[in-house]
Design a protein around this motif. Structure first.
Motif, PDB file in Angstrom:
ATOM      1  N   GLU A 150       0.828  -1.198   0.000  1.00  0.00           N
ATOM      2  CA  GLU A 150       0.000   0.000   0.000  1.00  0.00           C
ATOM      3  C   GLU A 150       0.864   1.249   0.000  1.00  0.00           C
ATOM      4  O   GLU A 150       0.584   2.228  -0.682  1.00  0.00           O
ATOM      5  CB  GLU A 150      -0.911  -0.009   1.223  1.00  0.00           C
ATOM      6  N   LEU A 151       1.942   1.188   0.774  1.00  0.00           N
ATOM      7  CA  LEU A 151       2.844   2.329   0.870  1.00  0.00           C
ATOM      8  C   LEU A 151       3.397   2.686  -0.500  1.00  0.00           C
ATOM      9  O   LEU A 151       3.560   3.861  -0.838  1.00  0.00           O
ATOM     10  CB  LEU A 151       3.991   1.978   1.830  1.00  0.00           C
ATOM     11  N   PHE A 152       3.651   1.674  -1.272  1.00  0.00           N
ATOM     12  CA  PHE A 152       4.241   1.853  -2.582  1.00  0.00           C
ATOM     13  C   PHE A 152       3.391   2.750  -3.479  1.00  0.00           C
ATOM     14  O   PHE A 152       3.906   3.456  -4.332  1.00  0.00           O
ATOM     15  CB  PHE A 152       4.402   0.472  -3.227  1.00  0.00           C
ATOM     16  N   SER A 153       2.050   2.703  -3.289  1.00  0.00           N
ATOM     17  CA  SER A 153       1.190   3.512  -4.155  1.00  0.00           C
ATOM     18  C   SER A 153       0.474   4.602  -3.374  1.00  0.00           C
ATOM     19  O   SER A 153      -0.545   5.113  -3.804  1.00  0.00           O
ATOM     20  CB  SER A 153       0.192   2.609  -4.872  1.00  0.00           C
ATOM     21  N   ASP A 154       1.021   4.991  -2.237  1.00  0.00           N
ATOM     22  CA  ASP A 154       0.365   6.011  -1.408  1.00  0.00           C
ATOM     23  C   ASP A 154       0.809   7.404  -1.838  1.00  0.00           C
ATOM     24  O   ASP A 154       1.936   7.811  -1.568  1.00  0.00           O
ATOM     25  CB  ASP A 154       0.715   5.752   0.059  1.00  0.00           C
ATOM     26  N   ASP A 155      -0.086   8.154  -2.469  1.00  0.00           N
ATOM     27  CA  ASP A 155       0.264   9.488  -2.950  1.00  0.00           C
ATOM     28  C   ASP A 155       0.633  10.448  -1.840  1.00  0.00           C
ATOM     29  O   ASP A 155       1.561  11.235  -1.959  1.00  0.00           O
ATOM     30  CB  ASP A 155      -0.915  10.094  -3.732  1.00  0.00           C
ATOM     31  N   LEU A 156      -0.118  10.376  -0.753  1.00  0.00           N
ATOM     32  CA  LEU A 156       0.145  11.281   0.353  1.00  0.00           C
ATOM     33  C   LEU A 156       1.532  11.018   0.939  1.00  0.00           C
ATOM     34  O   LEU A 156       2.246  11.946   1.317  1.00  0.00           O
ATOM     35  CB  LEU A 156      -0.938  11.091   1.424  1.00  0.00           C
ATOM     36  N   PHE A 157       1.908   9.748   0.956  1.00  0.00           N
ATOM     37  CA  PHE A 157       3.245   9.426   1.437  1.00  0.00           C
ATOM     38  C   PHE A 157       4.283  10.067   0.532  1.00  0.00           C
ATOM     39  O   PHE A 157       5.254  10.670   1.005  1.00  0.00           O
ATOM     40  CB  PHE A 157       3.438   7.912   1.494  1.00  0.00           C
ATOM     41  N   TYR A 158       4.082   9.954  -0.763  1.00  0.00           N
ATOM     42  CA  TYR A 158       5.054  10.508  -1.699  1.00  0.00           C
ATOM     43  C   TYR A 158       5.149  12.018  -1.591  1.00  0.00           C
ATOM     44  O   TYR A 158       6.240  12.582  -1.656  1.00  0.00           O
ATOM     45  CB  TYR A 158       4.731  10.093  -3.140  1.00  0.00           C
ATOM     46  N   SER A 159       3.999  12.687  -1.411  1.00  0.00           N
ATOM     47  CA  SER A 159       4.091  14.143  -1.301  1.00  0.00           C
ATOM     48  C   SER A 159       4.787  14.535  -0.005  1.00  0.00           C
ATOM     49  O   SER A 159       5.561  15.492   0.031  1.00  0.00           O
ATOM     50  CB  SER A 159       2.714  14.795  -1.421  1.00  0.00           C
ATOM     51  N   SER A 160       4.529  13.775   1.058  1.00  0.00           N
ATOM     52  CA  SER A 160       5.217  14.092   2.308  1.00  0.00           C
ATOM     53  C   SER A 160       6.701  13.786   2.160  1.00  0.00           C
ATOM     54  O   SER A 160       7.554  14.487   2.706  1.00  0.00           O
ATOM     55  CB  SER A 160       4.625  13.309   3.487  1.00  0.00           C
ATOM     56  N   LEU A 161       7.002  12.765   1.373  1.00  0.00           N
ATOM     57  CA  LEU A 161       8.404  12.420   1.143  1.00  0.00           C
ATOM     58  C   LEU A 161       9.104  13.546   0.391  1.00  0.00           C
ATOM     59  O   LEU A 161      10.223  13.940   0.735  1.00  0.00           O
ATOM     60  CB  LEU A 161       8.476  11.124   0.345  1.00  0.00           C
ATOM     61  N   ARG A 162       8.413  14.081  -0.619  1.00  0.00           N
ATOM     62  CA  ARG A 162       8.997  15.178  -1.385  1.00  0.00           C
ATOM     63  C   ARG A 162       9.275  16.380  -0.493  1.00  0.00           C
ATOM     64  O   ARG A 162      10.350  16.966  -0.540  1.00  0.00           O
ATOM     65  CB  ARG A 162       8.057  15.589  -2.528  1.00  0.00           C
ATOM     66  N   PHE A 163       8.276  16.728   0.314  1.00  0.00           N
ATOM     67  CA  PHE A 163       8.455  17.863   1.218  1.00  0.00           C
ATOM     68  C   PHE A 163       9.599  17.599   2.184  1.00  0.00           C
ATOM     69  O   PHE A 163      10.438  18.468   2.430  1.00  0.00           O
ATOM     70  CB  PHE A 163       7.147  18.121   1.978  1.00  0.00           C
ATOM     71  N   THR A 164       9.639  16.382   2.726  1.00  0.00           N
ATOM     72  CA  THR A 164      10.705  16.030   3.663  1.00  0.00           C
ATOM     73  C   THR A 164      12.059  16.150   2.990  1.00  0.00           C
ATOM     74  O   THR A 164      13.003  16.691   3.574  1.00  0.00           O
ATOM     75  CB  THR A 164      10.516  14.598   4.192  1.00  0.00           C
ATOM     76  N   LEU A 165      12.171  15.641   1.781  1.00  0.00           N
ATOM     77  CA  LEU A 165      13.455  15.694   1.085  1.00  0.00           C
ATOM     78  C   LEU A 165      13.890  17.138   0.846  1.00  0.00           C
ATOM     79  O   LEU A 165      15.044  17.492   1.065  1.00  0.00           O
ATOM     80  CB  LEU A 165      13.372  14.945  -0.247  1.00  0.00           C
ATOM     81  N   THR A 166      12.933  17.972   0.407  1.00  0.00           N
ATOM     82  CA  THR A 166      13.268  19.374   0.169  1.00  0.00           C
ATOM     83  C   THR A 166      13.830  20.015   1.416  1.00  0.00           C
ATOM     84  O   THR A 166      14.922  20.586   1.407  1.00  0.00           O
ATOM     85  CB  THR A 166      12.019  20.175  -0.258  1.00  0.00           C
ATOM     86  N   GLU A 167      13.065  19.902   2.513  1.00  0.00           N
ATOM     87  CA  GLU A 167      13.552  20.631   3.681  1.00  0.00           C
ATOM     88  C   GLU A 167      14.744  19.934   4.328  1.00  0.00           C
ATOM     89  O   GLU A 167      15.539  20.576   5.001  1.00  0.00           O
ATOM     90  CB  GLU A 167      12.430  20.928   4.681  1.00  0.00           C
ATOM     91  N   THR A 168      14.899  18.617   4.088  1.00  0.00           N
ATOM     92  CA  THR A 168      16.092  17.962   4.617  1.00  0.00           C
ATOM     93  C   THR A 168      17.328  18.490   3.922  1.00  0.00           C
ATOM     94  O   THR A 168      18.352  18.758   4.562  1.00  0.00           O
ATOM     95  CB  THR A 168      16.011  16.438   4.439  1.00  0.00           C
ATOM     96  N   VAL A 169      17.245  18.637   2.601  1.00  0.00           N
ATOM     97  CA  VAL A 169      18.382  19.186   1.867  1.00  0.00           C
ATOM     98  C   VAL A 169      18.714  20.583   2.382  1.00  0.00           C
ATOM     99  O   VAL A 169      19.865  20.908   2.659  1.00  0.00           O
ATOM    100  CB  VAL A 169      18.088  19.227   0.355  1.00  0.00           C
ATOM    101  N   LEU A 170      17.674  21.416   2.554  1.00  0.00           N
ATOM    102  CA  LEU A 170      17.898  22.772   3.044  1.00  0.00           C
ATOM    103  C   LEU A 170      18.509  22.759   4.444  1.00  0.00           C
ATOM    104  O   LEU A 170      19.449  23.497   4.730  1.00  0.00           O
ATOM    105  CB  LEU A 170      16.577  23.548   3.063  1.00  0.00           C
ATOM    106  N   THR A 171      17.959  21.903   5.315  1.00  0.00           N
ATOM    107  CA  THR A 171      18.472  21.800   6.672  1.00  0.00           C
ATOM    108  C   THR A 171      19.921  21.328   6.645  1.00  0.00           C
ATOM    109  O   THR A 171      20.777  21.862   7.348  1.00  0.00           O
ATOM    110  CB  THR A 171      17.656  20.777   7.486  1.00  0.00           C
TER     111      THR A 171
END
Lengths: 274, 290
Positions: free
Chosen positions: B56-77
């Motif tokens: 289910e995780l594999f096709s979870d859109d909300l997970f992917y969008s949260s992942l994108r946001f996390t990656l963005t701010e992780t890079v910035l941090t």
């Protein structure tokens, strides 16, 4: 480094930067003395008169006194547990030739990486099972168990600076291993203990999230939880009282910081150098 | 003698092992186990569902969008705390007269509770009557007054908040490392007429590699686990400001799907461990080369 003529202007520039950096805090202090109307009207000005009612409200209406005492107690007990159990374990695993010492050391290291989310709910379930869920005891267990890996790590590092000859001398004098630890080694770990006291004093007192989760939201009667209830006012948040609360709750930590600054830095760097 | 020691060791380490084992290791293991079930977090007994959660995780859109946001701010941090803190430390290291005062100013925010910081930034960033916008409008720059909490600026607001509260910590680590650089290295470079930039490139930066290693790993872990900051900044975070850690919380506690939540945690944990190990390996070899 040689002093050039730019040294003083340079330092002033950084001073201004530093002051700008903490300016939000100064603003909060200033605004804690204003009435709500004044805060919205002129958030940046000096208060027209010292509205001490914000502060007195904290203790009469919001009743912040008792939760503060409870938070303080929670912090004290956590620290007490950590400064006894952690050095004991560090000594056992590093100096007493404990069976499987290496395994145990790695066992504790894993605790440093595990993310909080994984243990959060199973812990709640475990507490429910034990009949202690949403109690102060359960929160205490969270603080102590969660703090042990890092505390042991810090003590282990520091322990290596205590010469082994002292252990051996004590043994020759007829001291058993436990007595050797408490009478000889532990006193020598004092700088480390001070570091632990400062760090966990800071972290446990300031903690909001864990308290929120393990005490069932604002049901818990702790300092920052009580402050949080003020923020939940749906209509008009009483910013004046909230700011006063912030100042009062940040005061112990600020005092600790100002007096123990050097230790804080020393402790941080000692840990980092590993 | 030896046996006495062994027994003493068990007695001394006992409390720590029991507490940590019982209240951190045990729940963690249980948590991992639950990720293979459909547990809802309380009541109902969980049923084994195998890899259903992971599928289910594999096709979870909300997970992917949260992942994108996390990656963005992780890079910035990551950039801020690994390089920004380094620059600040180098600047602060040159301060001789007001050393204690200026360093304290930058470290102080770290000492305050997350709730206090979040509150502060909520108050500063409010569109209508927050301090920042009031100032901007006051000095005649009304177009600069933005909706800081809104979708366009959320990432930057979060970065500002995170930076403000933790920059002092990372900078202090660099400063400590800088103390270990011997004076004669500086003197030698001064005799050759080296300017501050040159000193940084050839003396300071190479000597800072240990702390660069530490800070880069820590800031990465910090960025990925960002959770409390989201809650105190936004009382009810909007979907586009979900970090992975916050999403796990939402799914688990508010969504009552603990099995699924712990499955996500497991994936994150493995990823984190892998990244951390990789990073340390990479930087350790560089250190040895020095």
């Amino acid at each position: 480094m040689r002093r050039s003529k730019w040294q003083i202007p340079y330092e002033f520039a950084l001073l201004v930067l530093g002051l700008a950096f903490v300016s939000p805090i100064v603003l909060i202090v200033l605004n804690s003395f204003k009435s709500l109307k004044e805060i919205t009207a002129a958030p940046l000005g000096l208060p027209s008169h010292l509205a001490v009612t914000n502060y007195s409200d904290l203790f009469s209406k919001v009743d912040l006194g008792v939760p503060m005492l409870k938070s303080f107690g929670m912090t004290a007990i956590t620290i007490l547990c950590l400064v006894t159990f952690a050095p004991m374990a560090a000594y056992a695993m590093n100096r007493l030739g404990m069976a499987g010492a290496r395994f145990w050391r790695n066992f504790f290291l894993i605790g440093l990486i595990v993310p909080f989310q994984i243990v959060m709910i199973p812990l709640l379930k475990e507490f429910r099972f034990l009949g202690i869920h949403y109690t102060y005891l359960s929160l205490l267990l969270v603080y102590v168990s969660g703090g042990l890996p890092l505390a042991i790590f810090i003590y282990s590092g520091f322990l290596s600076t205590v010469p082994k000859e002292l252990d051996e001398a004590a043994v020759i004098d007829g001291c058993g291993p436990i007595a050797t630890f408490w009478r000889i080694v532990f006193p020598l770990l004092k700088p480390c203990t001070v570091t632990i006291v400062i760090f966990w004093g800071l972290w446990v007192w300031n903690d909001f999230l864990s308290a929120f989760i393990f005490m069932g939201g604002t049901r818990g009667d702790l300092a920052f939880l009580r402050l949080f209830t003020l923020l939940q006012d749906k209509y008009v948040k009483d910013w004046g009282t909230i700011f006063a609360g912030v100042v009062v709750l940040s005061a112990p930590v600020t005092v600790l910081y100002l007096t123990m600054q050097r230790h804080l830095v020393k402790g941080l760097t000692a840990g980092a150098m590993k | 003698m030896r046996h006495g020691n062994r027994l003493a060791a068990i007695v001394l380490a006992g409390p720590a092992i029991l507490l940590y084992g019982g209240f951190l290791v045990l729940p963690a293991l249980l948590g991992f186990g639950y990720s293979f079930t459909n547990w809802n977090g309380w009541g109902k007994s969980p049923q084994f569902t195998g890899l259903a959660n992971f599928k289910e995780l594999f096709s979870d859109d909300l997970f992917y969008s949260s992942l994108r946001f996390t990656l963005t701010e992780t890079v910035l941090t990551f950039l801020t705390f690994t390089f920004g803190a380094m620059v600040l430390a180098v600047l602060l290291d040159r301060v001789k007269l007001m050393k204690g005062l200026i360093r304290s100013l930058f470290f102080y925010p770290y000492v305050l509770s997350l709730l206090v910081g979040g509150l502060l930034f909520q108050w500063l960033s409010n569109y209508r009557d927050g301090a920042v916008n009031t100032v901007l409008r006051g000095i005649g720059l009304p177009t600069w007054a933005k909706e800081w909490m809104g979708p366009n600026w959320a990432t930057w607001l979060l970065l500002a908040f995170v930076t403000w509260s933790a920059l002092g910590f990372f900078t202090t680590l660099y400063l400590a490392n800088l103390q270990t650089i011997p004076e004669d290295m500086y003197e030698a470079s001064e005799l050759e007429g080296a300017g501050p930039v040159s000193v940084f490139r050839h003396i300071q930066f190479p000597m800072l590699v240990p702390t660069i290693t530490t800070n880069s790993v820590m800031s990465l872990i910090f960025g990925i686990n960002l959770f409390g900051q989201i809650i105190v900044l936004w009382d009810k975070p909007r979907v586009d400001t979900y970090t992975v850690a916050y999403y796990i919380y939402r799914v688990g506690i508010e969504g009552n799907r603990q099995g699924y939540a712990t499955a996500i945690s497991l994936v994150v944990f493995i990823a984190l461990a892998a990244i951390a190990i990789l990073q340390v390996r990479l930087l350790r070899t560089r250190q040895v080369q020095q």
